[in-house]
Design a protein around this motif. Structure first.
Motif, PDB file in Angstrom:
ATOM      1  N   VAL A 166       0.835  -1.206   0.000  1.00  0.00           N
ATOM      2  CA  VAL A 166       0.000   0.000   0.000  1.00  0.00           C
ATOM      3  C   VAL A 166       0.868   1.254   0.000  1.00  0.00           C
ATOM      4  CG1 VAL A 166      -1.622   1.350   1.399  1.00  0.00           C
ATOM      5  CG2 VAL A 166      -2.036  -1.088   0.997  1.00  0.00           C
ATOM      6  N   PHE A 167       1.891   1.286   0.839  1.00  0.00           N
ATOM      7  CA  PHE A 167       2.759   2.463   0.879  1.00  0.00           C
ATOM      8  C   PHE A 167       3.516   2.638  -0.432  1.00  0.00           C
ATOM      9  CE2 PHE A 167       3.160   4.093   5.407  1.00  0.00           C
ATOM     10  CZ  PHE A 167       1.864   3.733   5.715  1.00  0.00           C
ATOM     11  N   ASN A 168       3.934   1.536  -1.043  1.00  0.00           N
ATOM     12  CA  ASN A 168       4.580   1.629  -2.353  1.00  0.00           C
ATOM     13  C   ASN A 168       3.598   2.125  -3.407  1.00  0.00           C
ATOM     14  OD1 ASN A 168       7.131   0.836  -1.472  1.00  0.00           O
ATOM     15  ND2 ASN A 168       6.698  -1.324  -1.818  1.00  0.00           N
ATOM     16  N   TRP A 169       2.337   1.710  -3.299  1.00  0.00           N
ATOM     17  CA  TRP A 169       1.320   2.189  -4.224  1.00  0.00           C
ATOM     18  C   TRP A 169       1.162   3.700  -4.100  1.00  0.00           C
ATOM     19  CZ3 TRP A 169      -3.254   4.834  -3.957  1.00  0.00           C
ATOM     20  CH2 TRP A 169      -4.042   4.822  -5.102  1.00  0.00           C
ATOM     21  N   PHE A 170       1.115   4.202  -2.858  1.00  0.00           N
ATOM     22  CA  PHE A 170       1.031   5.656  -2.659  1.00  0.00           C
ATOM     23  C   PHE A 170       2.236   6.346  -3.280  1.00  0.00           C
ATOM     24  CE2 PHE A 170      -2.136   4.840   0.710  1.00  0.00           C
ATOM     25  CZ  PHE A 170      -3.070   5.794   0.348  1.00  0.00           C
ATOM     26  N   SER A 171       3.420   5.814  -3.061  1.00  0.00           N
ATOM     27  CA  SER A 171       4.634   6.413  -3.629  1.00  0.00           C
ATOM     28  C   SER A 171       4.579   6.448  -5.148  1.00  0.00           C
ATOM     29  CB  SER A 171       5.876   5.624  -3.199  1.00  0.00           C
ATOM     30  OG  SER A 171       6.137   5.815  -1.843  1.00  0.00           O
ATOM     31  N   ASP A 172       4.086   5.376  -5.745  1.00  0.00           N
ATOM     32  CA  ASP A 172       4.027   5.280  -7.203  1.00  0.00           C
ATOM     33  C   ASP A 172       2.940   6.167  -7.822  1.00  0.00           C
ATOM     34  OD1 ASP A 172       6.052   3.395  -7.080  1.00  0.00           O
ATOM     35  OD2 ASP A 172       4.709   1.669  -7.366  1.00  0.00           O
ATOM     36  N   ASN A 173       1.897   6.463  -7.055  1.00  0.00           N
ATOM     37  CA  ASN A 173       0.741   7.148  -7.626  1.00  0.00           C
ATOM     38  C   ASN A 173       0.562   8.602  -7.219  1.00  0.00           C
ATOM     39  OD1 ASN A 173      -1.005   5.124  -9.254  1.00  0.00           O
ATOM     40  ND2 ASN A 173      -0.234   3.983  -7.493  1.00  0.00           N
ATOM     41  N   ASP A 224       2.843  12.005  -6.271  1.00  0.00           N
ATOM     42  CA  ASP A 224       4.131  12.676  -6.098  1.00  0.00           C
ATOM     43  C   ASP A 224       4.243  13.345  -4.736  1.00  0.00           C
ATOM     44  OD1 ASP A 224       4.862  11.923  -8.641  1.00  0.00           O
ATOM     45  OD2 ASP A 224       4.239  13.812  -9.552  1.00  0.00           O
ATOM     46  N   ASP A 225       3.120  13.802  -4.192  1.00  0.00           N
ATOM     47  CA  ASP A 225       3.167  14.536  -2.938  1.00  0.00           C
ATOM     48  C   ASP A 225       3.010  13.641  -1.693  1.00  0.00           C
ATOM     49  OD1 ASP A 225       0.522  13.979  -3.506  1.00  0.00           O
ATOM     50  OD2 ASP A 225      -0.218  15.971  -3.004  1.00  0.00           O
ATOM     51  N   SER A 226       3.092  12.316  -1.861  1.00  0.00           N
ATOM     52  CA  SER A 226       2.990  11.402  -0.716  1.00  0.00           C
ATOM     53  C   SER A 226       4.357  11.087  -0.109  1.00  0.00           C
ATOM     54  CB  SER A 226       2.332  10.091  -1.143  1.00  0.00           C
ATOM     55  OG  SER A 226       3.188   9.363  -2.005  1.00  0.00           O
ATOM     56  N   GLU A 227       5.404  11.608  -0.710  1.00  0.00           N
ATOM     57  CA  GLU A 227       6.767  11.267  -0.292  1.00  0.00           C
ATOM     58  C   GLU A 227       7.030  11.552   1.184  1.00  0.00           C
ATOM     59  OE1 GLU A 227      11.267  12.715  -1.348  1.00  0.00           O
ATOM     60  OE2 GLU A 227       9.750  12.782  -2.918  1.00  0.00           O
ATOM     61  N   PHE A 228       6.532  12.673   1.705  1.00  0.00           N
ATOM     62  CA  PHE A 228       6.802  13.044   3.090  1.00  0.00           C
ATOM     63  C   PHE A 228       6.324  11.970   4.060  1.00  0.00           C
ATOM     64  CE2 PHE A 228       5.150  14.865   7.063  1.00  0.00           C
ATOM     65  CZ  PHE A 228       6.333  15.292   7.624  1.00  0.00           C
ATOM     66  N   PHE A 229       5.052  11.574   3.950  1.00  0.00           N
ATOM     67  CA  PHE A 229       4.546  10.623   4.937  1.00  0.00           C
ATOM     68  C   PHE A 229       5.101   9.219   4.710  1.00  0.00           C
ATOM     69  CE2 PHE A 229       1.255   8.797   2.222  1.00  0.00           C
ATOM     70  CZ  PHE A 229       0.969   7.591   2.824  1.00  0.00           C
ATOM     71  N   VAL A 230       5.306   8.801   3.475  1.00  0.00           N
ATOM     72  CA  VAL A 230       5.873   7.478   3.210  1.00  0.00           C
ATOM     73  C   VAL A 230       7.296   7.397   3.760  1.00  0.00           C
ATOM     74  CG1 VAL A 230       6.618   5.870   1.409  1.00  0.00           C
ATOM     75  CG2 VAL A 230       4.393   7.009   1.226  1.00  0.00           C
ATOM     76  N   ASN A 231       8.104   8.418   3.488  1.00  0.00           N
ATOM     77  CA  ASN A 231       9.474   8.421   3.988  1.00  0.00           C
ATOM     78  C   ASN A 231       9.538   8.502   5.505  1.00  0.00           C
ATOM     79  OD1 ASN A 231      10.555   8.128   1.459  1.00  0.00           O
ATOM     80  ND2 ASN A 231      10.873  10.311   1.152  1.00  0.00           N
ATOM     81  N   LYS A 232       8.600   9.212   6.107  1.00  0.00           N
ATOM     82  CA  LYS A 232       8.542   9.326   7.567  1.00  0.00           C
ATOM     83  C   LYS A 232       8.324   7.949   8.187  1.00  0.00           C
ATOM     84  CE  LYS A 232       8.167  11.849  11.351  1.00  0.00           C
ATOM     85  NZ  LYS A 232       9.289  12.540  11.921  1.00  0.00           N
ATOM     86  N   VAL A 233       7.395   7.194   7.638  1.00  0.00           N
ATOM     87  CA  VAL A 233       7.137   5.861   8.164  1.00  0.00           C
ATOM     88  C   VAL A 233       8.328   4.944   7.900  1.00  0.00           C
ATOM     89  CG1 VAL A 233       5.668   3.797   7.994  1.00  0.00           C
ATOM     90  CG2 VAL A 233       4.637   6.073   7.973  1.00  0.00           C
ATOM     91  N   LYS A 234       8.870   4.991   6.687  1.00  0.00           N
ATOM     92  CA  LYS A 234      10.011   4.134   6.361  1.00  0.00           C
ATOM     93  C   LYS A 234      11.216   4.427   7.253  1.00  0.00           C
ATOM     94  CE  LYS A 234       8.934   3.034   1.571  1.00  0.00           C
ATOM     95  NZ  LYS A 234       9.369   3.085   0.171  1.00  0.00           N
ATOM     96  N   SER A 235      11.367   5.661   7.677  1.00  0.00           N
ATOM     97  CA  SER A 235      12.509   6.011   8.528  1.00  0.00           C
ATOM     98  C   SER A 235      12.344   5.504   9.965  1.00  0.00           C
ATOM     99  CB  SER A 235      12.742   7.519   8.542  1.00  0.00           C
ATOM    100  OG  SER A 235      11.720   8.170   9.293  1.00  0.00           O
ATOM    101  N   GLN A 236      11.110   5.213  10.364  1.00  0.00           N
ATOM    102  CA  GLN A 236      10.868   4.797  11.742  1.00  0.00           C
ATOM    103  C   GLN A 236      10.387   3.363  11.918  1.00  0.00           C
ATOM    104  OE1 GLN A 236       8.769   7.622  14.160  1.00  0.00           O
ATOM    105  NE2 GLN A 236       9.535   9.334  12.965  1.00  0.00           N
ATOM    106  N   VAL A 237       9.964   2.730  10.830  1.00  0.00           N
ATOM    107  CA  VAL A 237       9.483   1.346  10.900  1.00  0.00           C
ATOM    108  C   VAL A 237      10.325   0.528   9.919  1.00  0.00           C
ATOM    109  CG1 VAL A 237       7.487  -0.189  10.691  1.00  0.00           C
ATOM    110  CG2 VAL A 237       7.157   2.166  11.455  1.00  0.00           C
ATOM    111  N   ALA A 238      11.275  -0.215  10.467  1.00  0.00           N
ATOM    112  CA  ALA A 238      12.263  -0.917   9.641  1.00  0.00           C
ATOM    113  C   ALA A 238      11.669  -1.854   8.604  1.00  0.00           C
ATOM    114  CB  ALA A 238      13.235  -1.686  10.542  1.00  0.00           C
TER     115      ALA A 238
END
Length: 128
Positions: A102-109, A111-125
């Protein structure tokens, strides 16, 4: 602040147990908490304040809908019957795969979802 910012939801009422309504089990709730703790208060895209992942068959639902600050993302490849029969470890792994997808889908679809996707990826391994 809303109680949920990110939520997994079976698309069929009582799919995971009679009287449970649209609730997930304790395994899913723990994973939701982990993701929610990593999410910023504001997602900063599409005025979305909450992401709901509908788990299960389509049931005439669209793949993706935004309504009143809520993002509804359908994840069809989920079988509640199989999920119930799985061990807690298997459930965790399945839900982690779904969340990554789902998070990859948001990233792919979006452009402005980068902030929240990267925030989660930085804190949830396991989201990587």
């Amino acid at each position: 602040m809303n109680q949920w910012k990110f939520q997994l939801l079976p698309s069929k009422k009582d799919a995971l147990g009679v009287g449970e309504g649209f609730r997930m089990d304790s395994v899913a709730e723990q994973i939701e908490r982990e993701v929610n703790e990593a999410l910023p208060y504001r997602f900063k895209f599409h005025k979305i304040g909450k992401i709901v992942v509908w788990l299960g068959p389509r049931n005439d639902q669209e793949d993706y809908v935004e309504q009143m600050g809520v993002s509804l993302q359908l994840y069809e490849n989920f079988c509640a019957d199989s999920y119930i029969k799985s061990s807690d470890e298997q459930k965790q792994e399945l839900l982690k795969v779904i969340i990554r997808d789902v998070f990859n889908w948001f990233s792919d679809n979006f452009d402005d979802s980068e902030f929240f996707v990267n925030k989660v990826k930085s804190q949830v391994a396991w989201v990587h």
